[in-house]
Design an enzyme around this catalytic site. Sequence first.
Site, PDB file in Angstrom:
ATOM      1  N   ASP A  23       0.860  -1.178   0.000  1.00  0.00           N
ATOM      2  CA  ASP A  23       0.000   0.000   0.000  1.00  0.00           C
ATOM      3  C   ASP A  23       0.899   1.232   0.000  1.00  0.00           C
ATOM      4  O   ASP A  23       1.952   1.248   0.656  1.00  0.00           O
ATOM      5  CB  ASP A  23      -0.923   0.038   1.221  1.00  0.00           C
ATOM      6  N   GLU A  25       0.801   5.645   0.217  1.00  0.00           N
ATOM      7  CA  GLU A  25       0.076   6.893   0.426  1.00  0.00           C
ATOM      8  C   GLU A  25       0.807   7.967  -0.371  1.00  0.00           C
ATOM      9  O   GLU A  25       2.052   8.007  -0.404  1.00  0.00           O
ATOM     10  CB  GLU A  25       0.025   7.259   1.904  1.00  0.00           C
ATOM     11  N   HIS A 181      -5.993   4.640   6.026  1.00  0.00           N
ATOM     12  CA  HIS A 181      -5.188   5.546   5.207  1.00  0.00           C
ATOM     13  C   HIS A 181      -3.787   5.745   5.777  1.00  0.00           C
ATOM     14  O   HIS A 181      -3.123   6.742   5.467  1.00  0.00           O
ATOM     15  CB  HIS A 181      -5.899   6.888   5.006  1.00  0.00           C
ATOM     16  N   ASP A 186      -3.361  -0.198   6.139  1.00  0.00           N
ATOM     17  CA  ASP A 186      -4.090  -0.653   4.961  1.00  0.00           C
ATOM     18  C   ASP A 186      -3.418  -1.865   4.317  1.00  0.00           C
ATOM     19  O   ASP A 186      -4.096  -2.792   3.853  1.00  0.00           O
ATOM     20  CB  ASP A 186      -4.208   0.486   3.949  1.00  0.00           C
TER      21      ASP A 186
END
Length: 216
Positions: A23, A25, A181, A186
């Site tokens: 994941d 961000e 998030h 995540d």
Amino acid sequence: MTNAPDFQPMGHRFRGFLPVVVDVETGGFNPQSDALLQVAAVLLRMDSEGRLYRHYTVARHVQPFEGANMDPKSLEVNGINPFHPLRIAHPEKDALATVFRSIREEMKLNACKRAILVGHNAGFDLSFINQGAERAGLKRNPFHPFSSLDTVTLSAMAFGQTVLARAVQAAGMKWDNSEAHSAVYDAEKTADLFCHVLNRWGPILQPSVDTHMDSG
């Protein structure tokens, strides 16, 4: 890292691919112009009965590359302040190199020739990983350049859900909106979901008839 007593290499489970749950961000949706701000990769293992489980997570905060765009709306969603004085962030090249090194070690232990990215909307994560590696001049990106395994599809099949939080809850696992998030949270929830669905489907212990690594 020592192997657990029931560790079973995954070399034949996914045609020589090592599934790695990722994941990221970011500061937006465009991997070419928007900053990569966090990256987390969850390494999986398979036990002697062919069941997948979460092994460990490697993660880094990432310094925005020079000239990177950071959309305030994206930062509001992920809650990241890229320039917070207590944020221990690494240059993009160093952050990705650390993650790639851990993946290559697991590839060797699992007799795998390449990694394949697992993600929720995996194409998004893969595009930022590939673009970051290219921008940083990293030549040994372990991931297949375009193939991926997407838990959106798996969740739609297994639970009729496509949103990560709803899919995790439909699988009988807890979801904490206050932790969402974050790349680590995540990624680990996506890893648990991926393992749950595949273990529910059933183990595949025998090598497939064709284990040749082609472009797909």
